[in-house]
Design a protein around this motif. Structure first.
Motif, PDB file in Angstrom:
ATOM      1  N   PHE A  62      75.830  57.873  53.900  1.00  0.00           N
ATOM      2  CA  PHE A  62      75.049  57.554  55.131  1.00  0.00           C
ATOM      3  C   PHE A  62      74.046  58.063  55.171  1.00  0.00           C
ATOM      4  O   PHE A  62      73.885  59.462  55.035  1.00  0.00           O
ATOM      5  N   VAL A  63      72.918  57.564  56.055  1.00  0.00           N
ATOM      6  CA  VAL A  63      72.001  58.426  55.487  1.00  0.00           C
ATOM      7  C   VAL A  63      71.249  57.751  57.127  1.00  0.00           C
ATOM      8  O   VAL A  63      70.706  57.123  58.030  1.00  0.00           O
ATOM      9  N   GLY A  64      71.191  59.170  57.915  1.00  0.00           N
ATOM     10  CA  GLY A  64      70.746  58.690  59.984  1.00  0.00           C
ATOM     11  C   GLY A  64      71.201  60.367  60.412  1.00  0.00           C
ATOM     12  O   GLY A  64      71.699  61.047  59.675  1.00  0.00           O
ATOM     13  N   CYS A  65      71.415  59.827  61.176  1.00  0.00           N
ATOM     14  CA  CYS A  65      71.960  61.248  62.619  1.00  0.00           C
ATOM     15  C   CYS A  65      73.288  60.356  63.033  1.00  0.00           C
ATOM     16  O   CYS A  65      74.031  59.778  63.949  1.00  0.00           O
ATOM     17  N   MET A  66      74.330  61.797  63.240  1.00  0.00           N
ATOM     18  CA  MET A  66      76.231  62.101  63.248  1.00  0.00           C
ATOM     19  C   MET A  66      75.768  62.751  64.618  1.00  0.00           C
ATOM     20  O   MET A  66      75.566  63.862  64.264  1.00  0.00           O
ATOM     21  N   ARG A  67      76.262  62.417  65.179  1.00  0.00           N
ATOM     22  CA  ARG A  67      76.542  63.527  66.251  1.00  0.00           C
ATOM     23  C   ARG A  67      77.562  63.322  67.499  1.00  0.00           C
ATOM     24  O   ARG A  67      78.065  61.809  67.546  1.00  0.00           O
ATOM     25  N   ALA A  68      78.190  63.771  68.478  1.00  0.00           N
ATOM     26  CA  ALA A  68      79.438  63.272  69.114  1.00  0.00           C
ATOM     27  C   ALA A  68      80.711  62.425  68.536  1.00  0.00           C
ATOM     28  O   ALA A  68      80.685  61.886  69.263  1.00  0.00           O
ATOM     29  N   LEU A  69      81.199  63.602  67.455  1.00  0.00           N
ATOM     30  CA  LEU A  69      82.481  63.656  67.357  1.00  0.00           C
ATOM     31  C   LEU A  69      83.322  63.932  67.841  1.00  0.00           C
ATOM     32  O   LEU A  69      83.553  65.088  68.067  1.00  0.00           O
ATOM     33  N   TYR A  87      74.981  70.021  50.433  1.00  0.00           N
ATOM     34  CA  TYR A  87      74.236  69.532  49.757  1.00  0.00           C
ATOM     35  C   TYR A  87      73.508  68.376  50.447  1.00  0.00           C
ATOM     36  O   TYR A  87      74.828  67.736  51.068  1.00  0.00           O
ATOM     37  N   GLY A  88      72.426  67.855  51.348  1.00  0.00           N
ATOM     38  CA  GLY A  88      72.081  66.929  51.774  1.00  0.00           C
ATOM     39  C   GLY A  88      71.758  66.842  53.498  1.00  0.00           C
ATOM     40  O   GLY A  88      72.052  65.466  53.804  1.00  0.00           O
ATOM     41  N   VAL A  89      72.647  67.965  53.977  1.00  0.00           N
ATOM     42  CA  VAL A  89      72.794  68.290  55.319  1.00  0.00           C
ATOM     43  C   VAL A  89      72.384  68.983  56.074  1.00  0.00           C
ATOM     44  O   VAL A  89      71.992  70.472  55.722  1.00  0.00           O
ATOM     45  N   SER A  90      71.696  68.850  57.024  1.00  0.00           N
ATOM     46  CA  SER A  90      70.820  69.323  58.203  1.00  0.00           C
ATOM     47  C   SER A  90      71.499  69.369  59.290  1.00  0.00           C
ATOM     48  O   SER A  90      71.517  68.461  59.924  1.00  0.00           O
ATOM     49  N   GLU A  91      71.084  70.549  59.904  1.00  0.00           N
ATOM     50  CA  GLU A  91      71.111  70.387  61.111  1.00  0.00           C
ATOM     51  C   GLU A  91      69.651  69.789  62.749  1.00  0.00           C
ATOM     52  O   GLU A  91      68.855  70.130  62.228  1.00  0.00           O
ATOM     53  N   GLY A  92      70.451  69.039  62.955  1.00  0.00           N
ATOM     54  CA  GLY A  92      69.429  68.122  64.074  1.00  0.00           C
ATOM     55  C   GLY A  92      68.860  67.036  63.082  1.00  0.00           C
ATOM     56  O   GLY A  92      69.828  66.969  62.181  1.00  0.00           O
ATOM     57  N   CYS A  93      68.235  66.311  63.954  1.00  0.00           N
ATOM     58  CA  CYS A  93      67.490  64.759  63.183  1.00  0.00           C
ATOM     59  C   CYS A  93      66.755  64.862  63.308  1.00  0.00           C
ATOM     60  O   CYS A  93      65.949  64.936  64.110  1.00  0.00           O
ATOM     61  N   VAL A  94      66.923  65.341  62.762  1.00  0.00           N
ATOM     62  CA  VAL A  94      64.958  65.358  61.501  1.00  0.00           C
ATOM     63  C   VAL A  94      64.327  64.407  60.735  1.00  0.00           C
ATOM     64  O   VAL A  94      65.116  64.736  59.770  1.00  0.00           O
ATOM     65  N   GLY A  95      63.919  63.210  60.464  1.00  0.00           N
ATOM     66  CA  GLY A  95      63.759  62.512  59.961  1.00  0.00           C
ATOM     67  C   GLY A  95      62.445  62.664  58.560  1.00  0.00           C
ATOM     68  O   GLY A  95      62.028  63.800  59.898  1.00  0.00           O
ATOM     69  N   LYS A  96      62.621  61.767  58.225  1.00  0.00           N
ATOM     70  CA  LYS A  96      60.822  61.940  57.566  1.00  0.00           C
ATOM     71  C   LYS A  96      60.338  61.509  57.570  1.00  0.00           C
ATOM     72  O   LYS A  96      58.229  62.245  57.753  1.00  0.00           O
ATOM     73  N   CYS A  97      59.343  60.386  59.153  1.00  0.00           N
ATOM     74  CA  CYS A  97      58.441  59.931  59.936  1.00  0.00           C
ATOM     75  C   CYS A  97      58.143  61.556  60.911  1.00  0.00           C
ATOM     76  O   CYS A  97      57.021  61.138  61.602  1.00  0.00           O
ATOM     77  N   GLU A 110      61.264  54.237  58.303  1.00  0.00           N
ATOM     78  CA  GLU A 110      61.906  55.783  57.742  1.00  0.00           C
ATOM     79  C   GLU A 110      62.742  54.798  56.665  1.00  0.00           C
ATOM     80  O   GLU A 110      63.549  53.578  56.327  1.00  0.00           O
ATOM     81  N   ARG A 111      63.470  55.174  55.994  1.00  0.00           N
ATOM     82  CA  ARG A 111      64.067  53.854  54.427  1.00  0.00           C
ATOM     83  C   ARG A 111      64.667  55.462  54.278  1.00  0.00           C
ATOM     84  O   ARG A 111      65.507  56.146  54.459  1.00  0.00           O
ATOM     85  N   TYR A 112      65.980  54.956  53.058  1.00  0.00           N
ATOM     86  CA  TYR A 112      67.185  56.012  52.604  1.00  0.00           C
ATOM     87  C   TYR A 112      66.723  56.738  52.867  1.00  0.00           C
ATOM     88  O   TYR A 112      67.621  58.008  53.499  1.00  0.00           O
ATOM     89  N   ASP A 113      66.278  57.493  52.155  1.00  0.00           N
ATOM     90  CA  ASP A 113      66.026  59.047  51.788  1.00  0.00           C
ATOM     91  C   ASP A 113      64.409  59.483  51.655  1.00  0.00           C
ATOM     92  O   ASP A 113      63.780  60.670  51.318  1.00  0.00           O
TER      93      ASP A 113
END
Length: 413
Positions: A62-69, A87-97, A110-113
């Protein structure tokens, strides 16, 4: 799994009631519901931990922002897992754009990665909308754009043009209306200064940008616009301070540029000679004539007059971003205890094999030596019992083996 920002949030709720039905609710709307048949209830036997973002085989991530689980009504602290350095997991919802990589008002997608830039509403092209679209003009050439009856009337134009020339004079851009006789021209004057002349019906106006010579072969970027209901002209040249020119317009006067019919680049049809140099990044509001002229199937309302024109970039190298570091997935985590036990077993096995190898070598040496030793008796021709004889005759007489020999005597008579 890579965490990045998305423009649309998705809320998924999954509930299980009475162990006989399950349902999924997306964005508050019931999408699907499953009811079990009337049969004995079978409880779920789950043997692995909850996995988010991908399968156990690291596929279909999955590529995107996940919150409020929420699990069973209890919130899950996703931040604590992101802070572990997965790996590949960072805090906050910050995309390439988020870093605005697309230039010149290009739209970032925004694309896949990664990301891509939509340059349709710019006068540029390229991966980040930074590649120039220009043309080298000679004095007899020009580009004409016809509005084809959809004549524009505007009170807040936005005009942009880039150019380079060594000729101290030349016509850059011109907009004309044959119906109302209104016009706007942008040119390099005989003294090498930038000059803007326009008449929108209330009176003829002229602006000269002094303090800079524009015929020295340097590349220049000019932006021209109006605001305050057409009473203020804004001129920005390169990185110089923006200049504003205010005009006293009576309330009864019409400051609108009415019925624009034609746009010219290089010269207009009444001129014998025009601009000599390179022109690029031409735009008028949302119209990009050079981009239209050099596309695969150019429209009929934009054309070159006086000769064949070829696309050029006016010597301006496109801006590029540094390459992104290549990400390599680390190897899966290994239990250290199991690894140590594995190493111990390997050491024991190696010791046993070495001992057996040395034992086989020793046995082989013993066998070789035993087989190489000569077996049997050494036979001689000596007689037994004649060891102490004084001479051969005595030995023959005293021998216990061999032919019997008697001593003969001679008698003399």
């Amino acid at each position: 799994m890579r965490v990045c920002s998305i423009q649309r949030f998705l809320c998924v709720t999954s509930d299980i009631f009475n162990r006989k039905e399950a349902r999924v609710v997306v964005d508050g709307a019931l999408k699907n519901e499953i009811r079990t048949a009337k049969e004995p209830v079978r409880a779920l036997h789950l043997t692995t931990a909850l996995v988010l973002g991908a399968t156990l085989e690291r596929k279909d991530g999955f590529v995107g922002c996940m919150r409020a689980l929420l699990l069973s009504g209890k919130p899950v602290d996703l931040r604590s897992y992101a802070r572990r350095g997965l790996y590949g997991v960072s805090e906050g919802c910050v995309g390439k754009c988020q870093s605005s990589p697309c230039l010149n008002n290009g739209t970032c997608l925004e694309r896949y990665d990664t990301y891509s830039c939509d340059c349709r509403w710019t006068a540029f092209k390229g991966p980040i909308c930074a590649d120039e679209i220009g043309v080298n003009l000679r004095p007899n050439l020009m580009v004409k754009y016809d509005f084809l009856g959809s004549w524009r009337s505007t009170i807040s134009e936005k005009i942009r043009v880039g150019f380079t020339t060594t000729n101290p004079k030349g016509f850059l851009l011109g907009f004309y209306s044959n119906i109302s006789a209104e016009y706007l021209t942008l040119m390099v004057s005989n003294s090498g200064h930038l000059r803007v002349v326009f008449d929108f019906g209330f009176e003829r106006q002229e602006i000269i940008f002094q303090g800079k010579h524009f015929g020295l072969g340097q590349y220049h970027d000019v932006r021209l616009s109006r605001k305050n209901s057409g009473a203020t002209m804004v001129l920005q040249v390169d990185n110089y301070e923006t200049q504003e020119y205010h005009f006293n317009i009576r309330e009864s006067a019409d400051a609108q540029f009415n019925n624009i019919q034609y746009m010219y680049m290089g010269r207009n049809e009444t001129m014998n000679e025009g601009f000599a140099g390179c022109v690029s990044r031409v735009e008028f509001d949302d119209i990009y004539p050079l981009k239209l002229l050099f596309q695969q199937d150019p429209p009929a309302n934009v054309r070159a007059i006086g000769g064949i024109l070829h696309e050029d970039f006016c010597g301006v190298e496109p801006v590029t971003h540094p390459p992104e570091p290549i990400e390599t997935r680390p190897p899966p985590l290994v239990d250290n205890t199991a690894d140590d036990l594995h190493r111990t077993d390997e050491a024991i096995l190696a010791t046993v094999l070495a001992f057996i190898f040395l034992l086989l070598i020793a046995v082989a040496i013993v066998l070789v030596r035993a087989l190489s030793r000569h077996k049997g008796e050494y036979l001689t021709q000596e007689e037994r019992g004649a060891e102490g004889a004084a001479d051969p005759d005595s030995a023959a007489l005293a021998a216990a083996t061999g032919p019997r020999v008697t001593k003969r005597r001679e008698f003399f008579i």
